[in-house]
Design a protein around this motif. Structure first.
Motif, PDB file in Angstrom:
ATOM      1  N   ILE A  50      49.862  28.386  45.164  1.00 62.66           N
ATOM      2  CA  ILE A  50      48.408  28.264  45.026  1.00 62.66           C
ATOM      3  C   ILE A  50      47.923  29.250  43.975  1.00 62.66           C
ATOM      4  N   ASP A  51      47.229  28.734  42.971  1.00 65.37           N
ATOM      5  CA  ASP A  51      46.559  29.567  41.971  1.00 65.37           C
ATOM      6  C   ASP A  51      45.067  29.298  42.041  1.00 65.37           C
ATOM      7  N   TRP A  52      44.277  30.366  42.033  1.00 71.12           N
ATOM      8  CA  TRP A  52      42.816  30.230  41.964  1.00 71.12           C
ATOM      9  C   TRP A  52      42.349  31.281  40.969  1.00 71.12           C
ATOM     10  N   LEU A  53      42.397  30.898  39.696  1.00 70.66           N
ATOM     11  CA  LEU A  53      42.206  31.850  38.602  1.00 70.66           C
ATOM     12  C   LEU A  53      40.975  31.455  37.795  1.00 70.66           C
ATOM     13  N   VAL A  54      39.902  32.229  37.948  1.00 71.74           N
ATOM     14  CA  VAL A  54      38.631  31.915  37.308  1.00 71.74           C
ATOM     15  C   VAL A  54      38.072  33.157  36.621  1.00 71.74           C
ATOM     16  N   SER A  55      37.008  32.953  35.852  1.00 75.38           N
ATOM     17  CA  SER A  55      36.424  34.063  35.077  1.00 75.38           C
ATOM     18  C   SER A  55      35.023  34.420  35.550  1.00 75.38           C
ATOM     19  N   SER A  56      34.699  34.081  36.795  1.00 76.57           N
ATOM     20  CA  SER A  56      33.333  34.265  37.292  1.00 76.57           C
ATOM     21  C   SER A  56      32.859  35.712  37.233  1.00 76.57           C
TER      22      SER A  56
ATOM     23  N   CYS B 270      47.867  33.317  44.477  1.00 73.82           N
ATOM     24  CA  CYS B 270      47.384  34.198  43.417  1.00 73.82           C
ATOM     25  C   CYS B 270      45.906  33.893  43.175  1.00 73.82           C
ATOM     26  N   ILE B 271      45.064  34.888  43.419  1.00 77.52           N
ATOM     27  CA  ILE B 271      43.622  34.733  43.272  1.00 77.52           C
ATOM     28  C   ILE B 271      43.114  35.779  42.290  1.00 77.52           C
ATOM     29  N   SER B 272      42.272  35.367  41.360  1.00 75.72           N
ATOM     30  CA  SER B 272      41.613  36.324  40.484  1.00 75.72           C
ATOM     31  C   SER B 272      40.278  35.767  40.026  1.00 75.72           C
ATOM     32  N   SER B 273      39.272  36.640  40.025  1.00 73.72           N
ATOM     33  CA  SER B 273      37.941  36.258  39.522  1.00 73.72           C
ATOM     34  C   SER B 273      37.672  36.869  38.149  1.00 73.72           C
ATOM     35  N   VAL B 274      38.700  37.486  37.542  1.00 75.33           N
ATOM     36  CA  VAL B 274      38.499  38.155  36.247  1.00 75.33           C
ATOM     37  C   VAL B 274      39.461  37.610  35.196  1.00 75.33           C
TER      38      VAL B 274
ATOM     39  N   GLY C  76      41.320  31.242  32.849  1.00 73.61           N
ATOM     40  CA  GLY C  76      42.245  30.989  33.950  1.00 73.61           C
ATOM     41  C   GLY C  76      42.429  29.496  34.160  1.00 73.61           C
ATOM     42  N   ARG C  77      43.531  29.109  34.767  1.00 71.46           N
ATOM     43  CA  ARG C  77      43.847  27.677  34.884  1.00 71.46           C
ATOM     44  C   ARG C  77      42.936  26.954  35.862  1.00 71.46           C
ATOM     45  N   GLY C  78      42.208  27.687  36.698  1.00 69.42           N
ATOM     46  CA  GLY C  78      41.336  27.057  37.678  1.00 69.42           C
ATOM     47  C   GLY C  78      41.939  27.140  39.063  1.00 69.42           C
ATOM     48  N   HIS C  79      41.790  26.085  39.841  1.00 72.60           N
ATOM     49  CA  HIS C  79      42.212  26.082  41.238  1.00 72.60           C
ATOM     50  C   HIS C  79      43.241  24.976  41.445  1.00 72.60           C
ATOM     51  N   PHE C  80      44.461  25.361  41.766  1.00 73.42           N
ATOM     52  CA  PHE C  80      45.554  24.417  41.923  1.00 73.42           C
ATOM     53  C   PHE C  80      46.373  24.727  43.172  1.00 73.42           C
TER      54      PHE C  80
ATOM     55  N   SER D 234      41.986  21.498  39.771  1.00 70.79           N
ATOM     56  CA  SER D 234      40.825  21.354  38.902  1.00 70.79           C
ATOM     57  C   SER D 234      40.756  22.547  37.975  1.00 70.79           C
ATOM     58  N   ASP D 235      40.482  22.284  36.694  1.00 72.67           N
ATOM     59  CA  ASP D 235      40.307  23.382  35.742  1.00 72.67           C
ATOM     60  C   ASP D 235      38.829  23.623  35.448  1.00 72.67           C
TER      61      ASP D 235
END
Length: 370
Positions: A151-157, A243-247, A251-255, A269-270
């Motif tokens: 699980i990846d949840w990699l965003v730039s929020s 793997c979770i990151s908000s910075v 980032g690839r999004g949520h997969f 989803s990207d």
């Protein structure tokens, strides 16, 4: 059937999603709005044609038309507010993360049961069409024996260091990426794959200071996590990497990827601007290329809104109303909220001790605690 009169408590996400969601549902009516600043409450009520305005929670709970309460305040306020609503005999819809500690979440769960009210969590991924189809494929054994879940949840929020300091920057207020999205991940891991046997985690804070707009922009310390790395061993032995990151700029999004001996499923989803819109499901039998699976009409939303969060929220409300009609707890209830919070507590414990942590069964925790 009777209309459910709702008091909306929390006017950030509450004004964006809860109020329009309740107003769109044929069985719910927003009869009161709470904000500690009465003038702000008046402005919100005027905008949305809500009859009652309250700057004290007890006043909202005393309104005869209020039979239910939704709470979408910052996490550090959840426990006391939810406790007051449950003690007043009101049905409850609570945003994640459930509370600050699993012991508080357990107390709320027990209080809801004792008072015979229906309390539900807004774990909305359970109600998104692509996720529901994903759950069906898993239940049918499409991948066979699971070998790995990734699980990846990699965003730039929160990647911009100039984004202001507030409660989200404070660990003791329930801030951080773990509480914001890890709470969702823990719920859907339990829903899709079963319970967790043990976990190991590392939390980090890449942006250690942010400007406080209420103090002339002075930099203040951030101690809430913005990145979380985890390994989990599920009860059936399947390894899971989270793997979770908000910075993460770009980032690839949520997969969510599931690899088995018979096939592979990839849900993802990207879309960086809307965490519900954009999900697709890819599937492949062993050795074959991935291909997108069409979402059947029976799972599709009846209405799609510019803000992707609204359609699944309305489905959550529909589930909640069904529970209120039947007088029975309905999934995802506070019980699921307890488990999500328990896994968050143990994540912090693992990080602090630098070790693997055993996860008790939910039934054991509800009975005796840790």
């Amino acid at each position: 059937m009777a209309t459910v009169g709702v008091a909306v408590v929390g006017t950030g996400f509450g004004q964006k999603i809860h109020i329009p969601g309740f107003q769109a549902h044929p069985r719910t009516e927003v009869v009161a709005v709470y904000h500690r600043d009465r003038e702000k409450a008046k402005a919100i009520a005027s905008t949305h044609d809500i009859p009652h305005v309250c700057d004290r929670l007890e006043d909202a709970l005393a309104i005869p038309e209020v039979t239910a309460v939704s709470i979408s305040t910052p996490p550090f306020l959840h426990y006391e507010m939810a406790k007051s609503a449950l003690q007043a005999g009101k049905h409850l819809l609570l945003e994640k993360p459930t509370t600050l500690r699993a012991s508080e979440a357990r107390e709320l769960y027990q209080l809801a049961s004792a008072n015979g009210v229906v309390a539900m969590m807004d774990f909305e991924f359970r109600f998104v069409p692509a996720w529901q189809l994903f759950a069906e494929y898993l239940a049918e054994g499409y991948v066979g024996q699971k070998r790995l879940i990734k699980i990846d949840w990699l965003v730039s929020s929160r990647a911009d260091a100039s984004r202001p300091w507030n409660w989200y920057a404070q660990k003791d207020k329930g801030g951080g990426a773990l509480g914001a999205v890890g709470s969702h991940a823990f719920d859907y891991i339990s829903w899709l794959f079963g319970s967790v046997r043990r976990l190991c985690a590392q939390l980090s804070t890449a942006i250690s200071e942010r400007p406080d707009p209420t103090d002339s922009g002075r930099l203040k310390s951030v101690d809430a996590d913005d990145t979380c790395l985890m390994m989990l061993e599920l009860e059936d032995g399947t390894p899971c990497q989270l793997c979770i990151s908000s910075v993460a700029y770009e980032g690839r999004g949520h997969f969510v990827e599931v690899y088995g001996d018979r096939g592979t499923l990839v849900l993802g989803s990207d879309n960086q601007k809307d965490y519900v819109h954009g999900f697709s499901l890819l599937a492949s039998p062993a050795g074959q290329p991935l291909a997108e699976v069409k979402i059947p009409k029976r799972l599709a939303f009846s209405n799609v809104y510019p803000d992707g969060r609204l359609a699944p929220f309305i489905r959550v409300v529909d589930q909640w109303v069904q529970g209120i009609d039947s007088g029975k707890a309905i999934t995802p209830s506070l019980k699921e909220g307890v488990y999500s919070q328990l896994l968050m507590d143990l994540t912090h414990q693992s990080h602090e001790t630098g070790s693997w942590v055993k996860v008790p069964s939910l039934e054991a925790f509800l009975a005796v605690g840790l």
